[in-house]
Design a protein around this motif. Sequence first.
Motif, PDB file in Angstrom:
ATOM      1  N   SER A 522       9.010  15.082   1.290  1.00 24.73           N
ATOM      2  CA  SER A 522       8.942  13.830   0.547  1.00 24.73           C
ATOM      3  C   SER A 522      10.079  13.744  -0.464  1.00 24.73           C
ATOM      4  O   SER A 522      10.736  14.729  -0.790  1.00 24.73           O
ATOM      5  CB  SER A 522       7.598  13.704  -0.167  1.00 24.73           C
ATOM      6  N   GLY A 523      10.283  12.523  -0.955  1.00 27.01           N
ATOM      7  CA  GLY A 523      11.262  12.332  -2.017  1.00 27.01           C
ATOM      8  C   GLY A 523      12.651  12.023  -1.508  1.00 27.01           C
ATOM      9  O   GLY A 523      12.869  11.709  -0.347  1.00 27.01           O
ATOM     10  N   GLN A 524      13.603  12.130  -2.428  1.00 22.47           N
ATOM     11  CA  GLN A 524      14.995  11.811  -2.151  1.00 22.47           C
ATOM     12  C   GLN A 524      15.831  13.071  -2.185  1.00 22.47           C
ATOM     13  O   GLN A 524      15.705  13.901  -3.067  1.00 22.47           O
ATOM     14  CB  GLN A 524      15.522  10.809  -3.183  1.00 22.47           C
ATOM     15  N   LYS A 525      16.685  13.247  -1.183  1.00 18.91           N
ATOM     16  CA  LYS A 525      17.600  14.378  -1.125  1.00 18.91           C
ATOM     17  C   LYS A 525      19.014  13.815  -1.103  1.00 18.91           C
ATOM     18  O   LYS A 525      19.483  13.305  -0.082  1.00 18.91           O
ATOM     19  CB  LYS A 525      17.349  15.216   0.145  1.00 18.91           C
ATOM     20  N   TYR A 527      21.678  11.223  -1.284  1.00 22.60           N
ATOM     21  CA  TYR A 527      21.620   9.783  -1.049  1.00 22.60           C
ATOM     22  C   TYR A 527      20.529   9.402  -0.058  1.00 22.60           C
ATOM     23  O   TYR A 527      20.320   8.221   0.216  1.00 22.60           O
ATOM     24  CB  TYR A 527      22.974   9.285  -0.522  1.00 22.60           C
ATOM     25  N   PHE A 528      19.872  10.380   0.529  1.00 13.16           N
ATOM     26  CA  PHE A 528      18.950  10.102   1.624  1.00 13.16           C
ATOM     27  C   PHE A 528      17.496  10.163   1.146  1.00 13.16           C
ATOM     28  O   PHE A 528      17.106  11.043   0.393  1.00 13.16           O
ATOM     29  CB  PHE A 528      19.172  11.095   2.762  1.00 13.16           C
ATOM     30  N   HIS A 529      16.718   9.199   1.645  1.00 16.99           N
ATOM     31  CA  HIS A 529      15.322   9.072   1.246  1.00 16.99           C
ATOM     32  C   HIS A 529      14.404   9.413   2.416  1.00 16.99           C
ATOM     33  O   HIS A 529      14.811   9.397   3.569  1.00 16.99           O
ATOM     34  CB  HIS A 529      15.035   7.636   0.773  1.00 16.99           C
ATOM     35  N   TRP A 530      13.139   9.659   2.077  1.00 13.12           N
ATOM     36  CA  TRP A 530      12.150  10.002   3.087  1.00 13.12           C
ATOM     37  C   TRP A 530      12.085   8.906   4.149  1.00 13.12           C
ATOM     38  O   TRP A 530      12.051   7.711   3.847  1.00 13.12           O
ATOM     39  CB  TRP A 530      10.773  10.154   2.449  1.00 13.12           C
ATOM     40  N   GLY A 531      12.044   9.324   5.398  1.00 15.70           N
ATOM     41  CA  GLY A 531      11.838   8.389   6.491  1.00 15.70           C
ATOM     42  C   GLY A 531      13.066   7.624   6.932  1.00 15.70           C
ATOM     43  O   GLY A 531      12.973   6.786   7.832  1.00 15.70           O
ATOM     44  N   THR A 532      14.239   7.902   6.323  1.00 10.49           N
ATOM     45  CA  THR A 532      15.460   7.242   6.782  1.00 10.49           C
ATOM     46  C   THR A 532      16.117   8.076   7.874  1.00 10.49           C
ATOM     47  O   THR A 532      15.679   9.187   8.176  1.00 10.49           O
ATOM     48  CB  THR A 532      16.429   7.010   5.609  1.00 10.49           C
ATOM     49  N   LEU A 533      17.177   7.548   8.459  1.00 13.84           N
ATOM     50  CA  LEU A 533      17.715   8.151   9.674  1.00 13.84           C
ATOM     51  C   LEU A 533      18.237   9.567   9.477  1.00 13.84           C
ATOM     52  O   LEU A 533      17.906  10.461  10.265  1.00 13.84           O
ATOM     53  CB  LEU A 533      18.837   7.271  10.237  1.00 13.84           C
ATOM     54  N   ARG A 892       9.196   8.625  -3.148  1.00 12.33           N
ATOM     55  CA  ARG A 892      10.137   7.531  -3.395  1.00 12.33           C
ATOM     56  C   ARG A 892      10.718   7.090  -2.058  1.00 12.33           C
ATOM     57  O   ARG A 892      11.007   7.899  -1.188  1.00 12.33           O
ATOM     58  CB  ARG A 892      11.260   8.009  -4.314  1.00 12.33           C
ATOM     59  N   VAL A 893      10.893   5.772  -1.896  1.00 12.17           N
ATOM     60  CA  VAL A 893      11.559   5.241  -0.715  1.00 12.17           C
ATOM     61  C   VAL A 893      12.710   4.350  -1.167  1.00 12.17           C
ATOM     62  O   VAL A 893      12.714   3.837  -2.287  1.00 12.17           O
ATOM     63  CB  VAL A 893      10.587   4.436   0.183  1.00 12.17           C
TER      64      VAL A 893
END
Length: 952
Positions: A522-525, A527-533, A892-893
């Motif tokens: 979960s969360g943001q890593k 620039y990338f957020h959970w569930g993005t490509l 966060r999304v």
Amino acid sequence: MLFLFLSYTHSRFFPLAFMSQPIPVQWERLFSNLSHLLRLLTHVYFRVSTISSASFSAMNFRKPRIESFFKTRGELVTAVGKWATGIVGINLPNKSKEDDLIGDAKAIIDTVKVPVDVCVHFSVKYNWRSCGRGKTMQEAAGEQLLTKWSKFYDDAASIGVQRILLVSGSPPKKKVDSIEILRHEAHRRKKRGTKEKRVRVGVAWTPCYPDGGARHEERTRLSSKLSTGVVDDIWLQFSSDCFLLQEELLWLKEAHGIDGLGPVKLFGSLFVPTSVWLNRFRFRPWTGVFVDAQFLSSTESAMRGAQSVFKIFEKNNISPLIESPIRKETDLTRAINFLRDAQKTRSTGAAKKSNETKSILVSSINITEKKHPVVVLLRNELRLCDNPLMTYAASLDCPVIPLYVWSPTDYDPWSLKDTACAVWLQESLKHLDSKLKHAYNNKLIVKHATSSYEEGEGRLARCVVKFAKEVGARSVVLGERYDGVGAKEDKRLIEAADHAGIHIKVLVTSTLHDPSAINLSSGQKGYFHWGTLMPFLRACEKHGAVPRPIEMPMVLNPPLMEISSEGIDFVKMPESRGKTVDWGKKILCAWPNIGEDSAHVALSRFISCTKAGLTAYEKKRSRADIKTSSSRLSPYLRFGEISPRTIYWAVKDKLLDRSVTKTFLRRLYWRDLAYFHNISFPDMSDISIRKHYENSHWTCVLSEPGCSHLKAWKGGKTGFPMVDAGMRELHETGWMNQSVRMVVASFLCEVLNIDWRHGEQHFHRELVDADISINAMMWQNAGRCGIDQWNFFMSPINASQDPTGDYTKRWVPELMKVPLKYLHKPWTASSSIMANAGVTLGVTYPDRICLDVNKARERTTASVLDMRRHNMEYVDEGGYDEITLPDGSRSRVFTRKDLRINRDGSVKTFKGNVRKKREKVAVHGHQETIKNYFSTSKKRKADLQVSNVPAN
């Protein structure tokens, strides 16, 4: 022997005797009948031999071979002494550099009175001496390894060890590996002669790598090992993938003549599942052991899977090695009971089969055995190549019944009833039926779960279970579905089948990887957020390379009985004033080539196209005015006429630069990502993933102007030529370029502020490639309530998708004579220009339904901000939306900059472009660097038009 002699005489002698003169008709008929009879009797002879051989092999499997899990030599010797009469042998694995396996083996042989077959392991990893990377040091370490092996082998032979298993132990690549050791041993034997007492040498084999390339490499390595002439035993690693296992065993037999009955013996690892073992394996999987999610789902499922593997072992003369921990008497008892129960089931089935009536009709020389057929339930797998369902069914060596169930419902908004998809589906089923008849003399059975089954949930389950009972099937194999409605239907089917005593096998058939096996933190890593490509793509890569596609089965046995089918023509066209309105005809006119063969042709054309196609996809993919700018494969993917793995590897095997193929291949991962979203949020077709966005203030479509605006959008009469062209193409052909899809979606949600669900439902009815999960993901993102809000606006005026104007003129012929400068914004042209073009706005072409796009967008944005201020519990400290994940945690999304708010409700402000990439300016060529910078900036802006839908 007499039969074989006569057969030889007939095939070899008689043709020579009559070579120089015509064969009398009477003799020819006699020889033909005799030949048929001999083949029949030979078949029966070998069937009896096979049954006897199988029964004999089963006798050898009553005692298990176990692997040592004991910590001390005393515990090991005590246990083996106590269990010697209950086991056939024991393996002593090499798990560390400190192991003294020769000492352990000697203690067993000297102490235990009953002879036990001891196999000691020699690991390259744990016998390799650590050294530097220098060539000289590597060579010295390699020589020392060979010396260790020689001593190990000689010591094992001197104490009476029967077998050695040589394993790599997953070490880094070294100068000397297991193949070099085998070559060294072959040289030693040749040098020292063959009279010396030998220990059987075995090698490890992992036959079921999910990745086709890895399987090919493993085959190559095994072939190299066998070529040394030293290998006496082959030890197979465990896998729950039965059809892959059988495929690799067939290769072993065909390529090397090894079937377990000759000088080279076969052993296979096997696990006796327990809840404790399953939990440990889920937490820390064993290297080289590949099991699917269904196997790990429960102890019962794992037990069925292990029994299926054991049956393959019996059939292929493979002695099982129990690798699950056996430390206590109860563990051994469990293993013995497992083998006994599996054999009991097998022998009972064999006895029943032998007692069943076999009809031997000498007149027609036909022999049939009563075998229970397997039903292959097809939904989104309408192909023969790379179809795991067909391959699995073929591996069972029983009659295969391909089945499609047409089950439309009035209460389900996502049913295929009255959709463009149904028109495509019907033609695709016809093509598949033709291929089945031509390739296998089999046919597709179609059942209609309509009038004969009561309306409501579970209708599909009732139809399939009833059909399976009617044809005597005890198993049904089907592909996994990921949309909420489909997943619920399949769950009811599995429960109903289980209640009826019918086994259900579910396989992954429509994705690159199994999306249900992907885990995202979960969360943001960065620039990338959970569930993005990108996080999803990286998580998929951790599961290994995309498996290569598998060939179509060689045989797909047709059922022995005649089975009635209710027909494929199930799409009914409506009537108006007594006449049939065949709206499906225009769909078929736009897509004259439907089916698996056409899918492969379309793929080949796209890859080899020189004007656009794959090589120009990065630059021209958004161009609606170029027909070959996209692959147009999405309808074929929708119903599985071609698999994503086939497309993936067809592109990969072209060996093009990554910059050419990157975006196209990522579109295939977008498909998997959509299914991952739908698994995580089963109701995403109907309910916003960002639950608080259900409180959004949408324009009401039950009153004006919302009602007329939605009608104009659907009919392609908005007054915005780019939007109208897209919607008219959709209505006529059931398809449109992905970039145009985004233009019309942005217009509906951002400009007209109409609920995304209206667009989703319309696309579901009109698209020939309408996929419930992909459609929902795209529309949720367009409506700002999905995982990955669109961080851009696709202008209906700029029309970058149609710079030549050809696309708009084709679908909006009223504007054919309007100059290109005004074509996409005709309201800016003077009255004289429009008069010369024969256009009168509001008469021959509609007036705009929105006079100021920018102000309309501002109103929509203000409405969203107001909604977010009333739901601050879903807003984090950075102004981002938060959602609840399936495991109950919050994450966060991604949230658009203009929608981010502070804790007091004010809109966040940003200084400059925080993500602006710092350009490196060279000392020389400064002007060239600046030129490149502006070129890169333009490209970055163009890339904002990247789609959230798969390749089309």
